[in-house]
Design a protein around this motif. Structure first.
Motif, PDB file in Angstrom:
ATOM      1  N   MET A  41      76.582 -70.305 109.088  1.00  0.00           N
ATOM      2  CA  MET A  41      77.256 -71.597 109.056  1.00  0.00           C
ATOM      3  C   MET A  41      76.486 -72.525 109.920  1.00  0.00           C
ATOM      4  N   ILE A  42      76.262 -73.985 109.605  1.00  0.00           N
ATOM      5  CA  ILE A  42      75.003 -74.677 110.020  1.00  0.00           C
ATOM      6  C   ILE A  42      76.038 -75.705 110.845  1.00  0.00           C
ATOM      7  N   GLU A  43      75.393 -76.097 112.067  1.00  0.00           N
ATOM      8  CA  GLU A  43      76.366 -77.012 112.763  1.00  0.00           C
ATOM      9  C   GLU A  43      75.430 -77.856 113.773  1.00  0.00           C
ATOM     10  N   LYS A  44      75.839 -79.006 113.699  1.00  0.00           N
ATOM     11  CA  LYS A  44      75.120 -80.100 114.505  1.00  0.00           C
ATOM     12  C   LYS A  44      75.278 -80.273 115.907  1.00  0.00           C
ATOM     13  N   ILE A  45      74.556 -80.046 116.722  1.00  0.00           N
ATOM     14  CA  ILE A  45      74.824 -79.875 118.371  1.00  0.00           C
ATOM     15  C   ILE A  45      74.017 -80.962 118.892  1.00  0.00           C
ATOM     16  N   ARG A  46      74.095 -81.097 120.298  1.00  0.00           N
ATOM     17  CA  ARG A  46      73.252 -82.057 121.210  1.00  0.00           C
ATOM     18  C   ARG A  46      71.923 -81.210 121.530  1.00  0.00           C
ATOM     19  N   VAL A  47      70.958 -81.700 121.666  1.00  0.00           N
ATOM     20  CA  VAL A  47      69.792 -81.013 121.810  1.00  0.00           C
ATOM     21  C   VAL A  47      69.732 -80.109 123.254  1.00  0.00           C
ATOM     22  N   GLU A  48      70.650 -80.831 124.205  1.00  0.00           N
ATOM     23  CA  GLU A  48      70.688 -80.081 125.540  1.00  0.00           C
ATOM     24  C   GLU A  48      71.446 -78.811 125.297  1.00  0.00           C
ATOM     25  N   ASP A  49      72.379 -78.589 124.495  1.00  0.00           N
ATOM     26  CA  ASP A  49      73.100 -77.609 123.981  1.00  0.00           C
ATOM     27  C   ASP A  49      72.384 -76.395 123.156  1.00  0.00           C
ATOM     28  N   ALA A  50      71.096 -76.820 122.924  1.00  0.00           N
ATOM     29  CA  ALA A  50      70.296 -75.893 122.031  1.00  0.00           C
ATOM     30  C   ALA A  50      69.135 -75.203 122.847  1.00  0.00           C
ATOM     31  N   VAL A  51      69.247 -75.032 124.086  1.00  0.00           N
ATOM     32  CA  VAL A  51      68.574 -74.099 124.757  1.00  0.00           C
ATOM     33  C   VAL A  51      68.911 -72.613 124.540  1.00  0.00           C
ATOM     34  N   GLY A  52      67.658 -71.822 124.032  1.00  0.00           N
ATOM     35  CA  GLY A  52      68.195 -70.218 123.840  1.00  0.00           C
ATOM     36  C   GLY A  52      68.187 -70.211 122.421  1.00  0.00           C
ATOM     37  N   LEU A  53      68.406 -71.309 121.728  1.00  0.00           N
ATOM     38  CA  LEU A  53      68.681 -71.244 120.129  1.00  0.00           C
ATOM     39  C   LEU A  53      67.254 -71.324 119.370  1.00  0.00           C
ATOM     40  N   PRO A  54      67.264 -70.633 118.290  1.00  0.00           N
ATOM     41  CA  PRO A  54      65.899 -70.879 117.525  1.00  0.00           C
ATOM     42  C   PRO A  54      65.979 -72.169 116.661  1.00  0.00           C
ATOM     43  N   LEU A  55      64.945 -72.838 116.122  1.00  0.00           N
ATOM     44  CA  LEU A  55      64.958 -73.997 115.442  1.00  0.00           C
ATOM     45  C   LEU A  55      64.855 -73.522 113.866  1.00  0.00           C
ATOM     46  N   LEU A  56      65.793 -74.256 113.352  1.00  0.00           N
ATOM     47  CA  LEU A  56      65.767 -74.060 111.831  1.00  0.00           C
ATOM     48  C   LEU A  56      64.873 -74.479 110.983  1.00  0.00           C
ATOM     49  N   HIS A  57      64.004 -75.522 111.308  1.00  0.00           N
ATOM     50  CA  HIS A  57      62.899 -75.893 110.714  1.00  0.00           C
ATOM     51  C   HIS A  57      61.598 -76.293 111.567  1.00  0.00           C
ATOM     52  N   ASP A  58      60.742 -76.668 111.003  1.00  0.00           N
ATOM     53  CA  ASP A  58      59.313 -77.446 111.715  1.00  0.00           C
ATOM     54  C   ASP A  58      59.662 -78.673 112.233  1.00  0.00           C
ATOM     55  N   PHE A  59      59.499 -79.309 113.252  1.00  0.00           N
ATOM     56  CA  PHE A  59      59.705 -80.450 113.922  1.00  0.00           C
ATOM     57  C   PHE A  59      58.285 -81.461 113.939  1.00  0.00           C
ATOM     58  N   THR A  60      58.562 -82.224 113.135  1.00  0.00           N
ATOM     59  CA  THR A  60      57.169 -83.016 113.002  1.00  0.00           C
ATOM     60  C   THR A  60      57.293 -84.272 114.284  1.00  0.00           C
ATOM     61  N   ALA A  61      55.857 -84.576 114.755  1.00  0.00           N
ATOM     62  CA  ALA A  61      55.720 -85.656 115.682  1.00  0.00           C
ATOM     63  C   ALA A  61      54.940 -86.506 115.414  1.00  0.00           C
ATOM     64  N   ILE A  62      54.812 -87.876 115.478  1.00  0.00           N
ATOM     65  CA  ILE A  62      54.276 -88.867 115.123  1.00  0.00           C
ATOM     66  C   ILE A  62      53.829 -89.613 116.506  1.00  0.00           C
ATOM     67  N   MET A  63      52.768 -89.525 116.892  1.00  0.00           N
ATOM     68  CA  MET A  63      52.481 -89.881 118.382  1.00  0.00           C
ATOM     69  C   MET A  63      51.621 -91.181 118.366  1.00  0.00           C
ATOM     70  N   GLU A  64      51.709 -91.940 119.403  1.00  0.00           N
ATOM     71  CA  GLU A  64      50.790 -93.224 119.660  1.00  0.00           C
ATOM     72  C   GLU A  64      49.415 -93.117 119.443  1.00  0.00           C
ATOM     73  N   ASP A  65      48.981 -91.881 119.420  1.00  0.00           N
ATOM     74  CA  ASP A  65      47.395 -91.872 119.468  1.00  0.00           C
ATOM     75  C   ASP A  65      47.146 -91.486 118.066  1.00  0.00           C
ATOM     76  N   GLY A  66      48.089 -91.447 117.010  1.00  0.00           N
ATOM     77  CA  GLY A  66      47.672 -91.442 115.563  1.00  0.00           C
ATOM     78  C   GLY A  66      48.079 -89.884 115.163  1.00  0.00           C
ATOM     79  N   PHE A  67      48.463 -89.223 116.002  1.00  0.00           N
ATOM     80  CA  PHE A  67      48.517 -87.689 115.592  1.00  0.00           C
ATOM     81  C   PHE A  67      49.906 -87.725 114.821  1.00  0.00           C
ATOM     82  N   LYS A  68      49.930 -86.777 113.725  1.00  0.00           N
ATOM     83  CA  LYS A  68      51.135 -86.627 112.877  1.00  0.00           C
ATOM     84  C   LYS A  68      50.862 -84.968 112.590  1.00  0.00           C
ATOM     85  N   GLY A  69      51.969 -84.260 113.077  1.00  0.00           N
ATOM     86  CA  GLY A  69      52.060 -82.886 112.760  1.00  0.00           C
ATOM     87  C   GLY A  69      53.087 -82.074 113.403  1.00  0.00           C
TER      88      GLY A  69
END
Length: 324
Positions: free
Chosen positions: A1-29
């Motif tokens: 079962m999938i549930e939505k939780i606060r990021v503070e409550d996610a410590v110790g849990l695995p991420l379900l997918h890649d998280f992409t960042a777009i930075m001010e310096d132009g980095f996207k990855g």
């Protein structure tokens, strides 16, 4: 079962997918990979990319993660001379292994994209590509999809791959330039430089350039000479319109080659003529190629060098987009 939780409550849990960042310096990855176990130090970084909440848990038996949905069909998408990337951010890229002609099974491509969650985009079919060129991007829209969608895609792809790159071949080419005005020196020939430039883009062994008057018999004789030398392609120029003294189309027909098309819905290059005599292609190139950088000739010459079996419908479908 999938549930939505606060990021503070996610410590110790695995991420379900890649998280992409777009930075001010132009980095996207990728900032965090799928399966990364969240640490206290990650909370600020996740919040900085707008992730106050994340999904955690396990998918149901009939649900397929975005990365798995692409991975399961990835190797079925392509045929010869293409390689794929690893899955990243839920998508894969396909690139060319050679210089050649990119071809698509449009029917299968449409079927895949009609399923629902799959989105596969690519270069136009019959594009000339170089080694390393990106050809295709494939992914699903949501984080996960239903198992039936994946199985539907697999069933479609059993019909064959969607994408291929046909490597350009080395061809023997003869060139016949006709016209009394050129043959008798009344005007300077302008076709040979054009043909030289266009053929230089391929592995062409040019058997020669024959300059001839407006004489059907001589044109046919020159064609037979090139054919006897093992020509794969013979190009005819001069006199391709409908004027009574434009003999080149008649001469091509006199060779008894099978005429595939004479006149096509493209401009410039409306009067292109293509025929086939066994393993030899005959191409009558209209005068527009002298004055226009891109004509119908530029669209079909690569197909000959890639070994594509040309059919009349290939030319007729150029009506849309053929106003160059």
């Amino acid at each position: 079962m999938i549930e939505k939780i606060r990021v503070e409550d996610a410590v110790g849990l695995p991420l379900l997918h890649d998280f992409t960042a777009i930075m001010e310096d132009g980095f996207k990855g990728v900032l965090f990979k799928r399966g990364h176990v969240v640490e206290e130090a990650d909370i600020e970084a996740l919040k900085n990319i707008g992730k106050d909440h994340i999904y955690v848990g396990e998918l149901e038996a009939d649900q397929v993660h975005e990365e798995d949905a692409i991975s399961e069909i990835a190797d079925m998408l392509f045929g010869e001379n293409i390689k794929r990337s690893a899955v990243s951010e839920g998508k894969i890229n396909l690139t060319s292994k050679v210089t050649g002609l990119f071809t698509i099974d449009r029917t299968l491509l449409r079927k895949i994209n009609e399923i629902g969650d799959y989105t596969i985009t690519c270069k136009k079919s019959y594009s000339k590509v170089e080694e390393g060129d990106r050809l295709v991007g494939a992914r699903i829209v949501p984080l996960w999809t239903e198992r039936w969608q994946v199985e539907k895609a697999k069933e479609i792809l059993k019909e064959g791959p969607i994408f291929e790159v046909k490597e350009f071949k080395k061809l023997k080419v003869g060139c016949i330039i006709t016209g009394d005005e050129v043959y008798y020196g009344r005007i300077k020939d302008a076709f040979r430089p054009v043909l030289r430039e266009k053929l230089s883009e391929f592995d062409a062994e040019v058997l020669g350039y024959e300059f001839l008057p407006d004489d059907e018999d001589k044109v046919v004789e020159a064609y037979e000479k090139f054919k006897g030398q093992g020509a794969d392609l013979v190009i005819f120029t001069g006199g391709m319109s409908v004027d009574p003294d434009d003999i080149t189309p008649r001469a091509i027909r006199e060779t008894h080659a099978e005429v595939i098309v004479q006149g096509i819905p493209m401009q410039p290059g409306n009067m292109l003529m293509v025929a086939r005599d066994g393993g030899v292609y005959l191409m009558g190139v209209p005068g527009a190629s002298i004055h226009s950088k891109i004509t119908s000739f530029d669209f079909f010459l690569p197909r000959v060098f890639a070994g594509v079996d040309l059919k009349r419908e290939d030319f007729l479908e150029m009506a849309e987009g053929g106003l160059l």
